[in-house]
Motif scaffolding. Structure first.
Motif, mmCIF file in Angstrom:
data_model
loop_
_atom_site.group_PDB
_atom_site.id
_atom_site.type_symbol
_atom_site.label_atom_id
_atom_site.label_comp_id
_atom_site.label_asym_id
_atom_site.label_seq_id
_atom_site.Cartn_x
_atom_site.Cartn_y
_atom_site.Cartn_z
ATOM 1 N N LEU A 125 -11.070 -19.242 -77.825
ATOM 2 C CA LEU A 125 -9.916 -18.402 -77.542
ATOM 3 C C LEU A 125 -9.389 -17.820 -78.840
ATOM 4 O O LEU A 125 -9.626 -18.384 -79.925
ATOM 5 N N PRO A 126 -8.667 -16.712 -78.777
ATOM 6 C CA PRO A 126 -8.115 -16.144 -80.003
ATOM 7 C C PRO A 126 -7.177 -17.132 -80.694
ATOM 8 O O PRO A 126 -6.515 -17.938 -80.022
ATOM 9 N N PRO A 127 -7.101 -17.107 -82.021
ATOM 10 C CA PRO A 127 -6.130 -17.948 -82.716
ATOM 11 C C PRO A 127 -4.723 -17.674 -82.188
ATOM 12 O O PRO A 127 -4.347 -16.527 -81.961
ATOM 13 N N GLY A 128 -3.958 -18.736 -81.951
ATOM 14 C CA GLY A 128 -2.597 -18.566 -81.453
ATOM 15 C C GLY A 128 -2.478 -18.497 -79.953
ATOM 16 O O GLY A 128 -1.394 -18.245 -79.428
ATOM 17 N N ALA A 129 -3.592 -18.720 -79.216
ATOM 18 C CA ALA A 129 -3.530 -18.670 -77.752
ATOM 19 C C ALA A 129 -2.708 -19.830 -77.213
ATOM 20 O O ALA A 129 -2.702 -20.927 -77.766
ATOM 21 N N SER A 130 -2.030 -19.576 -76.096
ATOM 22 C CA SER A 130 -1.191 -20.603 -75.473
ATOM 23 C C SER A 130 -2.040 -21.743 -74.928
ATOM 24 O O SER A 130 -3.254 -21.612 -74.734
ATOM 25 N N ALA A 131 -1.371 -22.858 -74.671
ATOM 26 C CA ALA A 131 -2.078 -24.026 -74.159
ATOM 27 C C ALA A 131 -2.456 -23.880 -72.698
ATOM 28 O O ALA A 131 -3.327 -24.574 -72.198
ATOM 29 N N GLU A 132 -1.788 -22.971 -71.986
ATOM 30 C CA GLU A 132 -2.026 -22.820 -70.562
ATOM 31 C C GLU A 132 -2.567 -21.435 -70.243
ATOM 32 O O GLU A 132 -2.367 -20.492 -70.991
ATOM 33 N N SER A 133 -3.209 -21.354 -69.086
ATOM 34 C CA SER A 133 -3.632 -20.046 -68.584
ATOM 35 C C SER A 133 -2.989 -19.815 -67.232
ATOM 36 O O SER A 133 -2.582 -20.754 -66.555
ATOM 37 N N ALA A 134 -2.895 -18.558 -66.840
ATOM 38 C CA ALA A 134 -2.426 -18.200 -65.509
ATOM 39 C C ALA A 134 -3.607 -17.626 -64.730
ATOM 40 O O ALA A 134 -4.411 -16.861 -65.279
ATOM 41 N N LEU A 135 -3.717 -18.007 -63.466
ATOM 42 C CA LEU A 135 -4.840 -17.585 -62.622
ATOM 43 C C LEU A 135 -6.181 -17.893 -63.290
ATOM 44 O O LEU A 135 -7.182 -17.226 -63.046
ATOM 45 N N ASP A 136 -6.189 -18.906 -64.130
ATOM 46 C CA ASP A 136 -7.412 -19.360 -64.802
ATOM 47 C C ASP A 136 -8.057 -18.295 -65.691
ATOM 48 O O ASP A 136 -9.252 -18.336 -65.958
ATOM 49 N N ILE A 189 -1.108 -16.183 -73.158
ATOM 50 C CA ILE A 189 -0.181 -15.586 -74.113
ATOM 51 C C ILE A 189 -0.684 -15.934 -75.506
ATOM 52 O O ILE A 189 -1.010 -17.092 -75.777
ATOM 53 N N VAL A 190 -0.771 -14.954 -76.390
ATOM 54 C CA VAL A 190 -1.335 -15.164 -77.723
ATOM 55 C C VAL A 190 -0.356 -14.663 -78.775
ATOM 56 O O VAL A 190 0.203 -13.563 -78.657
ATOM 57 N N ASN A 191 -0.126 -15.481 -79.818
ATOM 58 C CA ASN A 191 0.694 -15.058 -80.952
ATOM 59 C C ASN A 191 -0.040 -13.996 -81.752
ATOM 60 O O ASN A 191 -1.212 -14.161 -82.095
ATOM 61 N N MET A 192 0.651 -12.904 -82.063
ATOM 62 C CA MET A 192 0.040 -11.870 -82.900
ATOM 63 C C MET A 192 -0.008 -12.323 -84.357
ATOM 64 O O MET A 192 0.810 -13.129 -84.789
ATOM 65 N N PRO A 193 -0.970 -11.769 -85.106
ATOM 66 C CA PRO A 193 -1.019 -12.068 -86.535
ATOM 67 C C PRO A 193 0.243 -11.573 -87.230
ATOM 68 O O PRO A 193 0.842 -10.576 -86.835
ATOM 69 N N ARG A 194 0.683 -12.277 -88.229
ATOM 70 C CA ARG A 194 1.819 -11.801 -89.011
ATOM 71 C C ARG A 194 1.432 -10.519 -89.731
ATOM 72 O O ARG A 194 0.262 -10.310 -90.031
ATOM 73 N N LEU A 218 -0.461 -10.387 -74.059
ATOM 74 C CA LEU A 218 -1.130 -10.953 -72.901
ATOM 75 C C LEU A 218 -2.622 -10.697 -73.040
ATOM 76 O O LEU A 218 -3.044 -9.559 -73.266
ATOM 77 N N TYR A 219 -3.416 -11.741 -72.900
ATOM 78 C CA TYR A 219 -4.857 -11.654 -73.116
ATOM 79 C C TYR A 219 -5.600 -12.040 -71.842
ATOM 80 O O TYR A 219 -5.348 -13.100 -71.266
ATOM 81 N N ASP A 220 -6.475 -11.161 -71.375
ATOM 82 C CA ASP A 220 -7.316 -11.419 -70.215
ATOM 83 C C ASP A 220 -8.677 -11.882 -70.716
ATOM 84 O O ASP A 220 -9.464 -11.085 -71.235
ATOM 85 N N GLN A 221 -8.967 -13.164 -70.565
ATOM 86 C CA GLN A 221 -10.196 -13.715 -71.112
ATOM 87 C C GLN A 221 -11.428 -13.164 -70.404
ATOM 88 O O GLN A 221 -12.496 -13.085 -71.006
ATOM 89 N N VAL A 222 -11.290 -12.757 -69.169
ATOM 90 C CA VAL A 222 -12.453 -12.275 -68.413
ATOM 91 C C VAL A 222 -12.940 -10.925 -68.937
ATOM 92 O O VAL A 222 -14.128 -10.700 -69.111
ATOM 93 N N THR A 223 -12.004 -10.008 -69.197
ATOM 94 C CA THR A 223 -12.388 -8.671 -69.655
ATOM 95 C C THR A 223 -12.265 -8.498 -71.166
ATOM 96 O O THR A 223 -12.798 -7.535 -71.719
#
Length: 408
Positions: free
Chosen positions: A333-344, A348-353, A360-365
């Motif tokens: 997963l991208p650095p800073g990704a949340s511990a949970e997913s929605a709809l699998d 939610i991912v923290n942006m780089p400083r 919001l990140y869609d892992q499927v697409t």
């Protein structure tokens, strides 16, 4: 303190705790860390958003949509090689606003509506209609309304009347009805003195009717679902039960005395909050068929949080991964990704400083959309919420994750 600010503070504290060394204990419903009552109200990816960081609930939801299919049977790969997460933005190429990435699934609606007042998005009734509540005082719902996302018109569904110390929460939609719970805080708000009742009203409107039960119910529900003419609910302390929508005998779900609703009919243990570092929803049970699923856990992994088909966790080197419950198809997963997913699939991912934002990140697409917030931490939830909603200036941002999924 506004409830939006309170939610953001709770979420920020939770995110700080997540970055600290992992201690026994975990997280929420619904997506945003809400106050305890707000969390019950919405479960949401709410936080997915303040989620609200709204599954419900989280509150966030799949709200109003049951996940009846079984986890897919996949070929386990004992040590599946991780693949790099697609679509991870670089500091020089941050995502476009979420409303531009998924215009068919994002709305900005006023936080106050003429003739209605301050509103709170609670659930999605159908593809064009949102369920809203209004408040007579802080966190005390006074009415429920339908909001047309195409025209902006509202329609009152029902008034909610509760005595002092009794709060309505956990709104769900199913089989043409809206259901919710009212919780009597009892003596000093102590958990052991709380009692819960359930209510129902047609989506078309009417007078709320109590879902009568054959005995008083102690505690409060952390998730509600409607299916097969029954109201299903799980308690914060654990245990899943059903009662006919028209009222009647409360029946425990066999084998689910420690479980919580994840996405009906899937229920699991230990739920969102783990006491000894166990995988959240590591064990699943299909309440209708009796089918079970146990998530694979490998040595050195921590913070594993699972949905119906996938799990998210961290490795000893600090990187995060997503994979199927059977241990196969592992991806970074991208650095800073949340511990949970929605709809699998949504994170939610923290942006780089130095942006200090989140997307919001869609892992499927592999697509990402900037949520437009800065300096606050939101979260996505493993509950059944399809809606992400959060305060955005004088508006509420509303994101329908199912519409995104259907378009991919």
């Amino acid at each position: 303190m506004t409830d939006g600010l309170e939610e953001n503070l709770h979420a920020a504290l939770r995110r700080a705790a997540e970055r600290a060394p992992r201690a026994p204990g975990a997280l929420s419903s619904r997506v945003a860390a809400r106050s305890r009552r707000r969390r019950a109200r919405a479960q949401a990816l709410v936080a997915a958003a303040a989620v609200a960081v709204v599954a419900g609930g989280t509150g966030l939801a799949v709200r109003g949509a049951g996940g009846g299919s079984a986890p897919p049977v996949l070929s386990p790969s004992p040590a599946a090689s991780a693949e790099t997460a697609p679509g991870t933005p670089s500091p020089a190429a941050l995502p476009e606003p979420v409303e531009k990435v998924w215009p068919q699934a994002v709305w900005k609606i006023p936080a106050r509506l003429p003739g209605v007042g301050k509103i709170h998005p609670e659930a999605i009734i159908d593809d064009r209609t949102l369920l809203l509540t209004t408040e007579e005082s802080f966190e005390k719902a006074s009415a429920i309304h339908a909001y047309d996302l195409d025209t902006g018109q509202t329609r009152k569904i029902a008034d909610i009347r509760t005595p002092k110390g009794v709060f309505a929460s956990g709104f769900r939609v199913g089989e043409g009805r809206i259901v919710w719970q009212t919780v009597d805080e009892g003596s000093g708000g102590r958990e052991g003195t709380k009692t819960v009742e359930f209510w129902s009203v047609p989506v078309g409107g009417g007078e709320p009717e109590a879902v009568t039960t054959d005995r008083p119910l102690k505690g409060r529900s952390d998730q509600l679902a409607v299916a097969g003419g029954k109201l299903a609910f799980s308690l914060w302390e654990g245990g899943v039960f059903t009662v006919p929508l028209g009222g009647g005998t409360v029946e425990p779900v066999p084998g689910a005395d420690r479980h919580h609703i994840l996405s009906w009919p899937w229920v699991g243990t230990p739920g969102d909050h783990t006491s000894n570092g166990e995988p959240s929803f590591g064990e699943l049970l299909n309440a209708e068929t009796g089918e079970t699923s146990r998530a694979v856990v490998r040595p050195g992994e921590r913070g594993l949080r699972c949905g119906v088909t996938t799990c998210t966790g961290g490795r000893g080197d600090g990187t995060r991964f997503r994979r199927s419950r059977d241990g196969s198809q592992e991806r970074d997963l991208p650095p800073g990704a949340s511990a949970e997913s929605a709809l699998d699939r949504f994170y939610i991912v923290n942006m780089p400083r130095p942006s200090d934002g989140e997307y919001l990140y869609d892992q499927v697409t592999g697509r990402s959309g900037d949520l437009g917030l800065r300096g606050v931490s939101l979260r996505a939830g493993t509950t059944e919420d399809r809606m992400v909603t959060y305060p955005f200036g004088k508006k509420h941002m509303v994101i329908d994750l199912e519409r995104i999924a259907e378009g991919s």
